[in-house]
Scaffold this active site. Structure first.
Site, mmCIF file in Angstrom:
data_model
loop_
_atom_site.group_PDB
_atom_site.id
_atom_site.type_symbol
_atom_site.label_atom_id
_atom_site.label_comp_id
_atom_site.label_asym_id
_atom_site.label_seq_id
_atom_site.Cartn_x
_atom_site.Cartn_y
_atom_site.Cartn_z
ATOM 1 N N HIS A 1 3.092 -6.545 2.606
ATOM 2 C CA HIS A 1 2.186 -7.489 3.270
ATOM 3 C C HIS A 1 2.296 -8.844 2.580
ATOM 4 O O HIS A 1 2.286 -8.914 1.337
ATOM 5 C CB HIS A 1 0.731 -7.039 3.144
ATOM 6 N N HIS B 1 6.763 -1.343 3.634
ATOM 7 C CA HIS B 1 6.573 -2.724 4.083
ATOM 8 C C HIS B 1 5.768 -3.468 3.038
ATOM 9 O O HIS B 1 4.949 -2.885 2.331
ATOM 10 C CB HIS B 1 5.867 -2.776 5.446
ATOM 11 N N ASN C 1 0.851 -1.182 0.000
ATOM 12 C CA ASN C 1 0.000 0.000 0.000
ATOM 13 C C ASN C 1 0.893 1.239 0.000
ATOM 14 O O ASN C 1 1.884 1.291 0.737
ATOM 15 C CB ASN C 1 -0.901 0.001 1.246
HETATM 16 P P1 AMP Z 1 -0.521 -0.281 5.761
HETATM 17 O O1 AMP Z 1 -1.924 0.124 6.083
HETATM 18 O O2 AMP Z 1 -0.338 -0.914 4.426
HETATM 19 O O3 AMP Z 1 0.439 0.885 6.003
HETATM 20 O O4 AMP Z 1 -0.146 -1.424 6.775
HETATM 21 C C1 AMP Z 1 0.213 -1.208 8.101
HETATM 22 C C2 AMP Z 1 0.020 -2.507 8.823
HETATM 23 O O5 AMP Z 1 0.782 -2.459 10.008
HETATM 24 C C3 AMP Z 1 -1.431 -2.780 9.240
HETATM 25 O O6 AMP Z 1 -1.838 -4.019 8.674
HETATM 26 C C4 AMP Z 1 -1.369 -2.836 10.767
HETATM 27 O O7 AMP Z 1 -2.217 -3.812 11.295
HETATM 28 C C5 AMP Z 1 0.100 -3.157 11.007
HETATM 29 N N1 AMP Z 1 0.663 -2.699 12.262
HETATM 30 C C6 AMP Z 1 0.595 -1.443 12.781
HETATM 31 N N2 AMP Z 1 1.276 -1.382 13.942
HETATM 32 C C7 AMP Z 1 1.796 -2.626 14.152
HETATM 33 C C8 AMP Z 1 2.591 -3.222 15.182
HETATM 34 N N3 AMP Z 1 3.006 -2.515 16.247
HETATM 35 N N4 AMP Z 1 2.921 -4.528 15.067
HETATM 36 C C9 AMP Z 1 2.495 -5.252 13.994
HETATM 37 N N5 AMP Z 1 1.747 -4.748 13.002
HETATM 38 C C10 AMP Z 1 1.393 -3.465 13.085
#
Ligand code: AMP
Ligand code: ZN
Length: 116
Positions: A104, A102, A89
């Protein structure tokens, strides 16, 4: 101290369920999983987006390639014959909520298309 949660996870300041680590990248379990398998492959170095990770010098390009390589390997391992989905994203319209690049890795169920 950095405010970026993924920098803090990479440095060990914030705990996470880590499934992989090398000098360039870590992989963790997503806190809010959207599939039976939901991992995040995160660069150790801070880049806000995939565009910035690929747009710099050749060492940056190597890191973005490493993120895809690690993510696809984890997808192969966890998704098996049924397959998996990689998602990056980017920006507001892309649905990015954490401003640190990151990938997914989603697997364990049939994914829908088009995405929401
Ligand atoms: P995005 O919306 O593509 O930026 O993805 C961010 C992702 O990070 C989401 O799926 C969240 O659930 C995940 N996320 C946010 N904070 C944490 C955390 N502390 N540990 C693990 N996952 C996280
Ligand atoms: Zn960061």
């Amino acid at each position: 101290m950095t405010e970026c949660v993924f920098c803090r996870i990479a440095s060990g300041d914030v705990p996470a369920k880590e499934v992989y680590r090398d000098d360039d990248a870590i992989a963790i379990e997503d806190l809010n999983p959207q599939a039976p398998v939901h991992l995040l492959v995160i660069s150790v170095k801070h880049y806000p987006t995939i565009g910035e990770a690929t747009g710099g010098d050749s060492s940056d390009a190597a890191i973005s390639a490493a993120l895809i390589r690690i993510a696809s390997r984890l997808g192969e391992e966890r998704g098996g014959r049924r397959g998996y989905r990689l998602v990056i994203n980017t920006g507001i319209d892309g649905g990015q909520t954490v401003g640190h690049v990151h990938v997914h890795v989603l697997a364990g169920r049939t994914m829908g298309w088009p995405p929401g």
